[in-house]
Design an enzyme around this catalytic site. Structure first.
Site, PDB file in Angstrom:
ATOM      1  N   GLU A  40       0.839  -1.108   0.005  1.00 37.92           N
ATOM      2  CA  GLU A  40      -0.031  -0.031   0.109  1.00 37.92           C
ATOM      3  C   GLU A  40       0.843   1.008  -0.046  1.00 37.92           C
ATOM      4  O   GLU A  40       1.844   1.265   0.736  1.00 37.92           O
ATOM      5  CB  GLU A  40      -0.816   0.084   1.121  1.00 37.92           C
ATOM      6  CG  GLU A  40      -2.008   1.114   1.176  1.00 37.92           C
ATOM      7  CD  GLU A  40      -2.818   1.189   2.377  1.00 37.92           C
ATOM      8  OE1 GLU A  40      -2.757   0.335   3.444  1.00 37.92           O
ATOM      9  OE2 GLU A  40      -3.570   2.368   2.566  1.00 37.92           O
ATOM     10  N   ARG A 266       5.260 -12.814  10.032  1.00 34.09           N
ATOM     11  CA  ARG A 266       5.808 -11.233   9.592  1.00 34.09           C
ATOM     12  C   ARG A 266       7.499 -11.351  10.126  1.00 34.09           C
ATOM     13  O   ARG A 266       7.692 -12.131  10.973  1.00 34.09           O
ATOM     14  CB  ARG A 266       5.261 -10.177  10.375  1.00 34.09           C
ATOM     15  CG  ARG A 266       3.913  -9.619   9.913  1.00 34.09           C
ATOM     16  CD  ARG A 266       3.178  -8.699  10.837  1.00 34.09           C
ATOM     17  NE  ARG A 266       3.686  -7.498  10.402  1.00 34.09           N
ATOM     18  CZ  ARG A 266       3.019  -6.663   9.444  1.00 34.09           C
ATOM     19  NH1 ARG A 266       2.173  -7.216   8.825  1.00 34.09           N
ATOM     20  NH2 ARG A 266       3.433  -5.582   8.848  1.00 34.09           N
ATOM     21  N   LYS A 276       4.590   0.769   9.378  1.00 32.26           N
ATOM     22  CA  LYS A 276       4.465   2.031   8.497  1.00 32.26           C
ATOM     23  C   LYS A 276       3.879   3.255   9.313  1.00 32.26           C
ATOM     24  O   LYS A 276       4.269   4.324   9.351  1.00 32.26           O
ATOM     25  CB  LYS A 276       3.944   1.879   7.010  1.00 32.26           C
ATOM     26  CG  LYS A 276       4.762   1.208   6.032  1.00 32.26           C
ATOM     27  CD  LYS A 276       4.104   1.164   4.739  1.00 32.26           C
ATOM     28  CE  LYS A 276       3.327  -0.071   4.670  1.00 32.26           C
ATOM     29  NZ  LYS A 276       2.418   0.053   3.383  1.00 32.26           N
TER      30      LYS A 276
HETATM   31  P1  ATP Z   1       2.805  -2.064   7.843  1.00 32.03           P
HETATM   32  O1  ATP Z   1       2.313  -2.821   9.056  1.00 32.03           O
HETATM   33  O2  ATP Z   1       4.431  -1.965   8.117  1.00 32.03           O
HETATM   34  O3  ATP Z   1       2.170  -0.961   7.583  1.00 32.03           O
HETATM   35  P2  ATP Z   1       1.584  -3.530   5.859  1.00 32.03           P
HETATM   36  O4  ATP Z   1       1.565  -4.963   5.811  1.00 32.03           O
HETATM   37  O5  ATP Z   1       0.363  -2.740   6.290  1.00 32.03           O
HETATM   38  O6  ATP Z   1       2.736  -3.205   6.698  1.00 32.03           O
HETATM   39  P3  ATP Z   1       1.838  -3.300   3.045  1.00 32.03           P
HETATM   40  O7  ATP Z   1       2.039  -2.331   2.233  1.00 32.03           O
HETATM   41  O8  ATP Z   1       0.189  -3.643   3.215  1.00 32.03           O
HETATM   42  O9  ATP Z   1       2.202  -3.076   4.445  1.00 32.03           O
HETATM   43  O10 ATP Z   1       2.722  -4.570   2.833  1.00 32.03           O
HETATM   44  C1  ATP Z   1       2.754  -5.316   1.424  1.00 32.03           C
HETATM   45  C2  ATP Z   1       3.257  -6.536   1.698  1.00 32.03           C
HETATM   46  O11 ATP Z   1       4.131  -6.773   2.575  1.00 32.03           O
HETATM   47  C3  ATP Z   1       2.141  -7.525   2.413  1.00 32.03           C
HETATM   48  O12 ATP Z   1       1.837  -8.643   1.744  1.00 32.03           O
HETATM   49  C4  ATP Z   1       2.461  -7.671   3.916  1.00 32.03           C
HETATM   50  O13 ATP Z   1       1.976  -8.901   4.532  1.00 32.03           O
HETATM   51  C5  ATP Z   1       3.860  -7.618   3.720  1.00 32.03           C
HETATM   52  N1  ATP Z   1       4.718  -7.226   4.852  1.00 32.03           N
HETATM   53  C6  ATP Z   1       4.572  -5.999   5.418  1.00 32.03           C
HETATM   54  N2  ATP Z   1       5.368  -6.205   6.741  1.00 32.03           N
HETATM   55  C7  ATP Z   1       6.035  -7.199   6.923  1.00 32.03           C
HETATM   56  C8  ATP Z   1       6.858  -7.663   7.720  1.00 32.03           C
HETATM   57  N3  ATP Z   1       7.320  -7.087   8.693  1.00 32.03           N
HETATM   58  N4  ATP Z   1       7.419  -9.391   7.402  1.00 32.03           N
HETATM   59  C9  ATP Z   1       7.110  -9.772   6.296  1.00 32.03           C
HETATM   60  N5  ATP Z   1       6.121  -9.276   5.398  1.00 32.03           N
HETATM   61  C10 ATP Z   1       5.684  -8.111   5.600  1.00 32.03           C
HETATM   62 MG    MG Z   2      -1.369  -3.288   4.811  1.00 30.96          MG
END
Ligand code: ATP
Ligand code: MG
Length: 565
Positions: A40, A266, A276
């Site tokens: 995102e 994660r 983020k």
């Molecule tokens: P954040 O919690 O940092 O905002 P998010 O999951 O909301 O992370 P996205 O931009 O939606 O951020 O993530 C894109 C992809 O990266 C998703 O498939 C998510 O599951 C993966 N991802 C995000 N953070 C991690 C992490 N700490 N370890 C492994 N994969 C991750």
């Molecule tokens: Mg997300």
């Protein structure tokens, strides 16, 4: 799974995701492998994302398939073009290529809208006028079922009319939502008539003001996967409870393919926050200089700190892919960085906290050049010439007036080797009016040129130095952990655990002259100090270096100060 087990699994090229894919191919359940990385664009990518990137692009490459980069851009109130550009740069920098498959959930808004009408037509979705706070209350809790909305039994015709008017912009934000009609008593809260569309009068980076209703993550994600022919939709564990909804939507819609969702753990790192939301706060509240501050766990921050992309890929490989969440020791990351840099980084000399050393028996006005090895790990890296003279600078820490027994560096009356140069003996210490040491007066043995004594006598310490006449001043930035505890935020707000001393600036460092013309921002090893790279704040006449990582594991308990450098 312990880190070591995970590494062993990954080394064998296998983890549960790869097993599933291999099984699907072998059984003919999949004819090709298509994955996607779906960020995102509401912030910069961090090292947790690197795990998802390496896995998705990695398995696609290993199984001869492809991986898409898809922006999950369904919430225009938080998303920005700056983030979109940064994400593309970071994925490329990490070493991956999506080819022609750069996609956006917003590319599918029209199709998603049509599918929403399809659900309405079949009685599987309805427009709900309940105000947001009441909607939440009606969902029930984990132990109590939810309540049906009074709008749940609207006719398809009425729903269609209202949904079209939602799209046409007739209603303000929050006035109505489109919900799937599933089961308000479902044990899984995600199946309690989840919201599929909300009204958001907001301009979108790509679609501008064309839309004022936007699909939710749940409605956009699986359908986008289906449109793109994604076969294995890999996400993190918090989406496990969303999978029944993912499947429900795929079953109830005329989608062109049936993707499947798989969940992995994660990545969590000690002394680090990887969300983020938290990283945005660090930037917006000014605790760091920006998303690319070298203390940040963002890919942009790690790049600026000098961390090579190979080290990130290697770290991710060692962590492996598991189904259970775990906390990885940040020391494991540092070790991967150190190993990659040890092989690759040219060696240079730099004195971070200089102390002047004068060789009294070295002729005034004389100078010479000595040969230094560029990288003992890489014979092809060759040698270079470094200037030497009567006045030098050494590291302040490398001299003690009153040394303990196990200190082998310079001290009064003590002989040490100056790296690549000569043996010197300290004869006298010069102090200022405050009693601080300002200069060492020494003698050298001309017969020890290159660093060995023809009479075979040994010295126990070798120290680095720079020649006063040619050394170049530099600012050195040392980075310490951003947080004071391994689990920031465990006792409340993570901001309370910020390390006030995470940035240490040394303004009086001196580096060997060859580093001035160096065009490369790639890290070098400052002998006996660690790996450093030139910061973009450098300018003609102003050198700034970031410490990428120290030579030793600074996380290990400080050893009883017996070991000597
Ligand atoms: P954040 O919690 O940092 O905002 P998010 O999951 O909301 O992370 P996205 O931009 O939606 O951020 O993530 C894109 C992809 O990266 C998703 O498939 C998510 O599951 C993966 N991802 C995000 N953070 C991690 C992490 N700490 N370890 C492994 N994969 C991750
Ligand atoms: Mg997300």
């Amino acid at each position: 799974m312990s880190a070591v087990d995970a590494a062993a699994t990954a080394e064998g090229g296998r983890d549960f995701i790869r097993d599933i894919i291999a099984g699907d191919l072998a059984a003919g359940r999949a004819r090709e492998v298509v994955t996607r990385f779906p960020p995102e664009p509401n912030g910069y990518l961090h090292i947790g994302h690197a795990k998802a990137i390496c896995l998705n692009f990695g398995v696609a490459a290993e199984f001869g398939g492809r991986c898409h980069l898809r922006f999950d851009d369904t919430n225009p109130t938080r998303e920005e073009q700056e983030y979109i550009d940064a994400i593309e740069d970071d994925v490329r920098w990490l070493g991956f290529d999506w080819g022609t498959h750069l996609h956006h959930a917003s590319d599918y808004f029209e199709q998603l809208y049509d599918w929403a009408e399809h659900l309405i037509g079949n009685g599987h979705a309805y427009v709900d006028d309940t105000p947001p706070a009441e909607l939440r209350a009606m969902r029930g809790t984990l132990t109590e079922p939810g309540h049906n909305s009074p709008y749940r039994d609207r006719s398809p015709a009425e729903n269609l009319d209202l949904f079209r008017r939602m799209r046409a912009g007739e209603f303000p934000n929050g006035a109505r939502v489109l919900r799937a009609k599933i089961d308000m008593a479902a044990g899984n809260m995600n199946l309690r008539d989840p919201v599929l569309y909300r009204i958001l009068h907001a301009s979108h980076p790509r679609t501008g003001t064309k839309w004022c209703i936007y699909p939710t993550y749940d409605f956009a994600h699986g359908q986008s996967d289906a449109i793109e022919g994604v076969t294995h939709s890999i996400c993190t564990l918090e989406f496990e409870d969303h999978r029944p909804l993912y499947d429900w939507l795929i079953e109830h819609l005329p989608v062109p393919a049936r993707p499947r969702q798989y969940e992995m753990a994660r990545l969590n790192l000690t002394y680090t926050v990887l969300s983020k939301r938290f990283l945005t706060r660090l930037v917006q509240e000014g605790h760091v200089a920006g998303w690319d501050d070298p203390r940040m766990p963002t890919l942009a921050g790690l790049r600026r700190r000098g961390v090579p992309p190979e080290a990130i890929r290697e770290f991710v490989r060692r962590v492996g892919v598991a189904r259970a969440n775990s906390l990885v020791d940040v020391a494991m990351f540092d070790n991967a960085v150190r190993e990659v840099l040890n092989r690759a980084a040219p060696r240079r000399m730099a004195v971070l906290r200089p102390l002047k050393l004068v060789i009294e028996n070295y002729p005034e006005g004389q100078s010479e050049e000595l040969e230094a090895i560029n990288n003992p790990e890489d014979p092809n890296a060759g040698t270079r010439r470094i200037p030497f003279g009567r006045e030098l600078y050494i590291e302040r820490d490398d001299f003690l007036e009153d040394p303990p027994k196990n200190f082998y560096r310079l001290a009064p009356g003590r002989e040490v080797r100056l790296r690549y140069a000569y043996f010197v003996t300290c004869d006298r210490v010069v102090k200022n009016a405050d009693g601080e040491i300002v200069e060492l007066r020494c003698t050298y043995d001309p017969a020890t040129r290159g660093g060995n004594a023809p009479d075979g006598r040994k010295v126990r310490g070798t120290i680095h130095w720079v020649a006063a006449a040619s050394a170049v001043p530099a600012e050195i930035r040392l980075y310490h952990p951003l947080f004071t505890r391994p689990d920031p935020g465990a006792d409340g707000d993570f901001m309370d655990d910020l390390n006030p001393d995470s940035l240490e600036i040394l303004s009086g460092a001196l580096v060997e002259p060859g580093l001035v013309g160096a065009n490369e921002p790639a890290p070098v090893q400052f002998e006996r100090q660690g790996y450093f790279c030139r910061d973009p704040d450098s300018a003609p006449g102003r050198l700034v270096f970031n410490r990428t990582i120290g030579l030793r594991d600074s996380w290990a308990k400080p050893r009883a100060r017996s070991a000597d450098g």
